[in-house]
Design an enzyme around this catalytic site. Sequence first.
Site, PDB file in Angstrom:
ATOM      1  CG  ASP A 198      -1.255  -2.622  -2.881  1.00  0.00           C
ATOM      2  OD1 ASP A 198      -0.518  -2.703  -1.882  1.00  0.00           O
ATOM      3  OD2 ASP A 198      -2.415  -2.169  -2.828  1.00  0.00           O
ATOM      4  CG  HIS A 241      -1.352  -2.415   1.586  1.00  0.00           C
ATOM      5  ND1 HIS A 241      -1.696  -2.070   0.312  1.00  0.00           N
ATOM      6  CD2 HIS A 241      -2.008  -1.555   2.404  1.00  0.00           C
ATOM      7  CE1 HIS A 241      -2.530  -1.042   0.333  1.00  0.00           C
ATOM      8  NE2 HIS A 241      -2.738  -0.709   1.598  1.00  0.00           N
ATOM      9  CB  VAL A 249     -10.192  -7.635  -6.025  1.00  0.00           C
ATOM     10  CG1 VAL A 249     -10.760  -7.782  -7.436  1.00  0.00           C
ATOM     11  CG2 VAL A 249      -9.682  -6.219  -5.805  1.00  0.00           C
ATOM     12  CB  ALA A 333      -8.829   9.416  -3.963  1.00  0.00           C
ATOM     13  CB  ALA A 345     -11.726   7.851 -11.905  1.00  0.00           C
ATOM     14  CB  SER A 392      -5.739   0.282   1.480  1.00  0.00           C
ATOM     15  OG  SER A 392      -4.827   1.303   1.214  1.00  0.00           O
TER      16      SER A 392
END
Length: 460
Positions: A198, A241, A249, A333, A345, A392
């Site tokens: 990030d 961000h 998390v 993605a 994933a 995000s």
Amino acid sequence: MTLRRTLPALTVLTFALLTACNTAPITDTSANNKGAPRFDYVATVPLESGDTPKDLSRTLGGTVLSWDNTDCGTADSEICVALMGMNIKNTVQGKASPQTAQLHAQGLEAQASRKVYIEPNKDVFSGGGSITATMGGSMGVWAGGSMGVWAGGSMGVWAGGIYAPLPQNTTLWQKIRLQQAHTLAPSLGAGVIVAVIDTGIDLKHPAFQGSLTAAASWRDFYANDAIPQEEGVLGIGGYGHGTNVAGIVLQIAPKAKIMPLRVLGQDGSGDVIMVAQAVDWAVANGAKIINMSLGSEDNSKVVQDAIDRAIGKGILVVSSAGNANLNKITYPATNADLKGTGNYAVSVGSVSLQDVKSTFSNYADTLEMVAPGENVAAPAPGGMLAAWSGTSMAAPMAAGGLALALGQTLSVPLSDLTQKMVGNAFDVYGISANQPYKDKLGDKGRLDLETFLKSAIVVK
């Protein structure tokens, strides 16, 4: 930021991509090396016996960034490649373009007598989301201690059904059944490393004390040093961000460890080569989960090669869907459901607290799931607290949920874990506002940590 200035910059020009083979880094011995080199394009060049970095650079006119000739001439020769940075004068509206890359690749192939793949590199990736609220006036002061402290000891995460570290997130976490998930997974993600690729994070934020990996595993690929500290002004560009993402998390998996890897600058954008390097670095340094709350409009072979190496080692990769309200999700993605990738994933879009598609969230029949990504409170740089909205913010909820599962004994193979999360989501298609997006908000819909964990771990 003063933190960066107090430590010497490394003189490595760029770290080599760390594949399963030994990869030789190309170094810059200049004492004035500042920041990572920026190239308009990155080329993948198959290597042949007798090649040298100097000869290849002279022949193709680029800068060798990584070099791996370990297995040239063997059955594994497909991984015998060099990555080269290139600046090509012809651009489209001042930007590197795939069309220019294709034309240049044809010329290089004639020179090098081999297949050469070139793609735009500079500022191809960007982080999504925007700051939507600050707490307590102009900016709230973090007052919750470290996530690790709240996860154990005398203080608890939950007090009377209220999420104690950040009460303003209580309704949000109730929606995804986080309190129940913490009961089912009492290890709270202990022993699991989550790499956050990030804008960096606020390394000195009290929320992260005791919750980061060893400093030797940190890396700033954007500034080319070992200090992935956020830089900028809160509310402008991408500043804050990564700190928000990492904080999310840890709210989901308070005893997990965050590996901070910076690939995005102050404006929230970064280069293909940096993202690929960070993925390989995360794998080489013990990450079990990689969170990528960033995306590109176009697929990247260089990054996908790195992701394929990661999932080949059983690493789980979580990526955000993008924030343009388009019937198309961003890369990586968009590749999360592909055969060979999909087992490790997952792609994540955003819904509101009412489980309605967020106005900003991309959607597509390839999107695998959604999570509540609006006004998510988390740490902000400077020891502060702020809320962000974006896909995000939804992605790290899934990453944290996977960390909770990996901290326990799995009842399913690792290769089934992401699909258990997707398949046990809460069905959002019964909501009338979501009917225009039928089958485009995931296989079922919104993240439900309780039902996911019951399907994936041994419950004691």
